[in-house]
Structures are given as structure tokens and as C-alpha cells.
Design a protein around this motif. Sequence first.
Motif, PDB file in Angstrom:
ATOM      1  N   ARG A  96      -9.306  85.888  47.163  1.00 11.39           N
ATOM      2  CA  ARG A  96      -9.341  86.632  45.890  1.00 11.39           C
ATOM      3  C   ARG A  96     -10.433  86.076  44.976  1.00 11.39           C
ATOM      4  N   LYS A  97     -10.573  84.775  44.990  1.00 12.10           N
ATOM      5  CA  LYS A  97     -11.591  84.125  44.151  1.00 12.10           C
ATOM      6  C   LYS A  97     -12.985  84.603  44.564  1.00 12.10           C
ATOM      7  N   VAL A  98     -13.191  84.692  45.869  1.00 13.29           N
ATOM      8  CA  VAL A  98     -14.487  85.157  46.385  1.00 13.29           C
ATOM      9  C   VAL A  98     -14.759  86.574  45.887  1.00 13.29           C
ATOM     10  N   CYS A  99     -13.738  87.419  45.919  1.00 10.39           N
ATOM     11  CA  CYS A  99     -13.898  88.807  45.465  1.00 10.39           C
ATOM     12  C   CYS A  99     -14.214  88.844  43.969  1.00 10.39           C
ATOM     13  N   LEU A 100     -13.515  88.035  43.198  1.00 12.98           N
ATOM     14  CA  LEU A 100     -13.742  88.038  41.747  1.00 12.98           C
ATOM     15  C   LEU A 100     -15.132  87.517  41.421  1.00 12.98           C
ATOM     16  N   GLU A 101     -15.566  86.484  42.125  1.00 10.94           N
ATOM     17  CA  GLU A 101     -16.903  85.940  41.878  1.00 10.94           C
ATOM     18  C   GLU A 101     -17.968  86.961  42.257  1.00 10.94           C
ATOM     19  N   LYS A 102     -17.694  87.696  43.313  1.00 10.35           N
ATOM     20  CA  LYS A 102     -18.622  88.751  43.714  1.00 10.35           C
ATOM     21  C   LYS A 102     -18.680  89.841  42.639  1.00 10.35           C
ATOM     22  N   ALA A 103     -17.524  90.178  42.074  1.00  7.73           N
ATOM     23  CA  ALA A 103     -17.471  91.186  41.014  1.00  7.73           C
ATOM     24  C   ALA A 103     -18.271  90.707  39.798  1.00  7.73           C
ATOM     25  N   ASP A 104     -18.116  89.429  39.456  1.00  7.32           N
ATOM     26  CA  ASP A 104     -18.860  88.867  38.318  1.00  7.32           C
ATOM     27  C   ASP A 104     -20.348  88.925  38.555  1.00  7.32           C
ATOM     28  N   SER A 105     -20.746  88.688  39.790  1.00  7.69           N
ATOM     29  CA  SER A 105     -22.180  88.591  40.092  1.00  7.69           C
ATOM     30  C   SER A 105     -22.870  89.943  40.001  1.00  7.69           C
ATOM     31  N   ILE A 106     -22.102  91.024  40.000  1.00  6.02           N
ATOM     32  CA  ILE A 106     -22.702  92.360  39.960  1.00  6.02           C
ATOM     33  C   ILE A 106     -23.423  92.581  38.632  1.00  6.02           C
ATOM     34  N   TYR A 107     -22.832  92.035  37.556  1.00  4.03           N
ATOM     35  CA  TYR A 107     -23.395  92.296  36.221  1.00  4.03           C
ATOM     36  C   TYR A 107     -24.167  91.111  35.635  1.00  4.03           C
TER      37      TYR A 107
END
Lengths: 211, 112
Positions: free
Chosen positions: A199-210
Motif C-alpha cells: 500500500r505504501k508503494v502505491c501511495l508513494e506512486k500516487a504522490d509522485s504523479i503530481y
Amino acid sequence: MKRRYSYSLGLLAILVACLAIFFIFSPLTYRTWNELIHHDLRTYAEARNYYNAISSAYSILTTTAGILLGLYYFVRKNRIDTANRLKERRTKRIEVLHEQLNNYDSIVDEIISQQVNDQEDLDRCRRKAERAFELITAILDADGCVLDWSDKELETILAVDAYVNNHPIIMEVTHDSLNEYKDIEIVRSEYIDLLQEARKVCLEKADSIYT
Amino acid sequence: MNVIKIAEQFYHRLANRDSRQGDGRHTAVEFREKYLSGLNSKEAWNDSTCSIILDFEGVRKIGPSFANEAFAYFTQYADPETVLGKICLKNASTVQTKIIQMELETGYRRRT
């Protein structure tokens, strides 16, 4: 890069304005500029012709500048729109992945919490868990550089199912053996650790989009 | 060199480790005994050249437990790199390859 374009455009505008001022006022400062650019505007007609020529030249210049600015705006807008569309795709994909991880977790949790009623229910949960993670792997496989997962990120997400799928208590034993298993809390704890990392990996990926 | 089209010759969903998992059919044990039995000895691993090609075209799924039983089994004879050198994967997707690699790195989870 953006600032360089703005500065260049700004400097160009200032230069054009200075040139305009020069040509407008140069005949009036006869003594100073006469040696460089000779003006001999003795009659009204000559002055009118001179300023008409300047006006025409500047009309052409400003029209050309307008067209170039329009083209620049069009190109930049296209690039910005393309970048925004990619961000939307990436956000949507992360959302779906997160949703599927939650779905997978709810199914596995039923098994680990020993909440299944009988063998048939247990088999059904196991099949559901397998199908749920298949969807996750399909999303990861179909990425096509949208999210551009690194090896480490992929491994972190796949590690969840590697643990569940390989664990005999979760995926193999009978309903009775599952209920009698004493160390189920250890299994739950290990599973939750892996899921949280995913889940952390997914959230960090989401953050990196913007960013 | 032997080329095995897994989806055609075996099954397109590689999910079960052995007869105790899932519906107990199309298992990794069966796959290994049918197609990889020639590698089940120390002598077979004296060289690391590719001796069998597994074509994953049409394979919809490979589960970690299947990969562990079918491939990580051979880590008793060789390291993961050598195993992947000997058993060549063709048309495997990124995730399928990663699942196999992860199981090779973890090592064989022997069943009792």
C-alpha cells in the motif's frame, strides 16, 4: 525552460518597442541621429510618407508576432493537455490498483480471521483471492510505462501474494486444520506487514504523479 | 533444443503447487515431472547453457506456489541465475518473469 522562453519573449518585446521609439523619434532629433540615419523631412508629404512606411512595417511585424505567439500558445497548450491526460490515466490506474488491493485484503482476511463457515466456503474464498490478485497482476502487466514501476516496487506488491499463495495454512489446509491452527496471529502479522508495504508503494506512486 | 508451449501442451493457468492445492489438477509437480525431469540431477547442472525453452504465450496466470514448485525446486542444484540460464523463458510477461525470479530468490519451500 519555461522561464527562458518568457525572458526571451520579454526581451524581444522590449527590443521591438525600442526600435519603434527610435524610428518614431529619430527624425525629430535631427542633429543627433542625422549622421547615422539621414532624414530630410522638409515637407508634410515627406513626413507622412516616412511615418506611413514605419506604420506599415510595424503592422507586418506585429501581425507576424501575433501569428508566432498564437502558434507558440497552441504548441504549449497541446503539451500541457497531453501531460494532464497522462496524469489522469496514472491517477485512475493507482486508484483501481488500491481498490483491488483492498478487495484482495478483505478476502484473505476472511481466511486468516478464521471466519469461514465450512470447507466449501473456504475453497470459495481461496478461489476469490486468486482471482482478485490476478486482476492486480493484469493491471501491473498492462502498465505500458504509464506508471513505470521499478523492479523493487513490483516485488513489494507481488510479495503479498507470494506469501499468501505459498502459505499452506492460508491456501491448502482443510477448514478444521485452519480453525485449529494456534499461530494464526503470526500469519496475520506477517501478512499485514507485507500488505502495508504494498500500500505504501502505491501511495508513494500516487504522490509522485503530481511532483 | 526442446521448446514447450505451456498453454497448448499443458495448461494456460498455472496455479496449483500439488494435488492438495486448488482443484489439484495441472499441478507444478506434474509439470516438473513431465517436462523438466531431465534436470532433476546434479549432473544435469554441470553446464549452464539453455537446455529447454518454455514458451509462455497464452499462459494467463502463473501463481507463486506453482513457480516455486516447478522452478525453485532446482535451486537445490544451482543458484537462481543458473536455473534461469538453463530453463529459458519465452514470451513471459514482466510480472510472470518477476514471479518466477522472486520464487527462485526465495528458494524452494519444501512440502512435508
